[in-house]
Scaffold this motif. Structure first.
Motif, short mmCIF file in Angstrom:
data_model
loop_
_atom_site.label_atom_id
_atom_site.label_comp_id
_atom_site.label_asym_id
_atom_site.label_seq_id
_atom_site.Cartn_x
_atom_site.Cartn_y
_atom_site.Cartn_z
N UNK A 47 1.40 -1.31 -0.18
CA UNK A 47 0.38 -0.32 0.49
C UNK A 47 0.99 1.21 -0.08
N UNK A 48 0.64 2.23 -1.10
CA UNK A 48 1.61 2.86 -1.47
C UNK A 48 1.79 4.56 -1.76
N UNK A 49 0.86 5.30 -0.66
CA UNK A 49 0.36 7.02 -1.35
C UNK A 49 1.70 7.65 -1.79
N UNK A 50 1.92 7.73 -2.40
CA UNK A 50 2.76 8.43 -3.30
C UNK A 50 2.30 9.91 -3.80
N UNK A 51 2.77 10.95 -2.23
CA UNK A 51 2.78 11.88 -2.63
C UNK A 51 3.74 13.01 -3.84
N UNK A 52 4.80 12.11 -3.55
CA UNK A 52 6.15 13.25 -4.70
C UNK A 52 7.04 12.15 -4.95
N UNK A 53 6.38 11.20 -6.06
CA UNK A 53 7.60 10.02 -5.98
C UNK A 53 8.20 10.47 -7.15
N UNK A 54 10.01 10.10 -6.90
CA UNK A 54 10.74 10.27 -8.18
C UNK A 54 10.66 9.92 -8.95
N UNK A 55 9.52 8.99 -9.87
CA UNK A 55 8.96 8.83 -11.27
C UNK A 55 7.92 9.33 -11.02
N UNK A 56 7.96 10.60 -11.22
CA UNK A 56 6.66 11.77 -11.32
C UNK A 56 5.42 11.34 -10.81
N UNK A 57 4.84 10.12 -10.60
CA UNK A 57 3.94 10.10 -9.61
C UNK A 57 3.12 11.53 -8.39
N UNK A 58 2.64 12.08 -8.82
CA UNK A 58 2.30 12.91 -7.47
C UNK A 58 0.81 12.59 -7.24
N UNK A 59 0.36 12.32 -5.95
CA UNK A 59 -1.21 12.16 -5.72
C UNK A 59 -1.42 10.98 -6.19
N UNK A 60 -0.93 10.33 -5.94
CA UNK A 60 -1.29 8.86 -6.53
C UNK A 60 -1.42 7.71 -6.39
N UNK A 61 -2.20 6.75 -5.33
CA UNK A 61 -1.91 5.84 -4.04
C UNK A 61 -1.77 4.39 -5.42
N UNK A 73 0.90 -6.62 -11.28
CA UNK A 73 0.89 -5.61 -11.90
C UNK A 73 0.36 -4.62 -10.68
N UNK A 74 0.90 -3.35 -11.01
CA UNK A 74 0.67 -2.64 -10.16
C UNK A 74 -0.87 -2.04 -9.79
N UNK A 75 -2.12 -1.52 -9.17
CA UNK A 75 -3.66 -1.00 -9.22
C UNK A 75 -3.37 0.32 -8.24
N UNK A 76 -3.97 1.78 -9.75
CA UNK A 76 -3.81 2.80 -9.41
C UNK A 76 -4.50 3.40 -8.77
N UNK A 77 -5.57 4.11 -7.75
CA UNK A 77 -5.80 3.95 -7.17
C UNK A 77 -6.16 5.77 -7.62
N UNK A 78 -6.71 6.67 -7.91
CA UNK A 78 -7.00 8.19 -8.40
C UNK A 78 -7.65 9.16 -6.89
#
Length: 136
Positions: A47-61, A73-78
């Motif tokens: 379970x990985x909430x990404x506020x400002x991730x190095x790969x460019x994910x911002x505000x993505x669970x 495989x990743x499951x992404x939630x908005x």
């Protein structure tokens, strides 16, 4: 993510039971992780909430599994109720075929269990300041 890590071993979360995690997201946090599984190479849930991730994910669970050290495989939630400098909580109900996740201000949603597991006996928290853990 900084290597601020808490690990719990040797507890037994059986299907039908849940674990609640309350914590504080520190200022400057780029993301945090809550891992549930058998050990550090087998997560039934990453379970990985990404506020400002190095790969460019911002505000993505991002949700995933790890089996024998291999990511699925990743499951992404908005939906993203997480903010630096604030308290947060999540409740994870272990069912035989899925983990039901309850977050504040959101209907429960689920992540499919991708490999057979009789019990969850491993929890790790990364970059989240722990306030409490509740087993039900």
């Amino acid at each position: 993510m900084a290597d601020n890590r808490i690990v719990l071993y040797n507890f037994s979360l059986k299907p039908g039971h849940s674990i609640g995690v309350k914590g504080f997201i520190p200022e400057g946090c780029k993301g945090f992780a809550i891992n549930l599984g058998k050990d550090n190479k087998n997560f039934v849930l990453y379970f990985n909430p990404r506020l400002d991730h190095v790969d460019g994910d911002k505000n993505r669970l991002v949700l995933n599994s790890l089996e024998d050290g291999v990511w699925g495989a990743e499951q992404r939630e908005s939906f993203f109720p997480f903010h630096e400098g604030s308290d947060t909580m999540a409740c994870f109900k272990f069912e035989q075929d899925k983990i039901t996740i309850q977050l504040p201000c959101r209907d429960p949603f689920s992540f499919q269990v991708r490999f057979p597991i009789e019990e969850i006996s491993y929890l790790s928290l990364i970059s989240l300041q722990l306030k409490s853990i509740t087993l039900k």
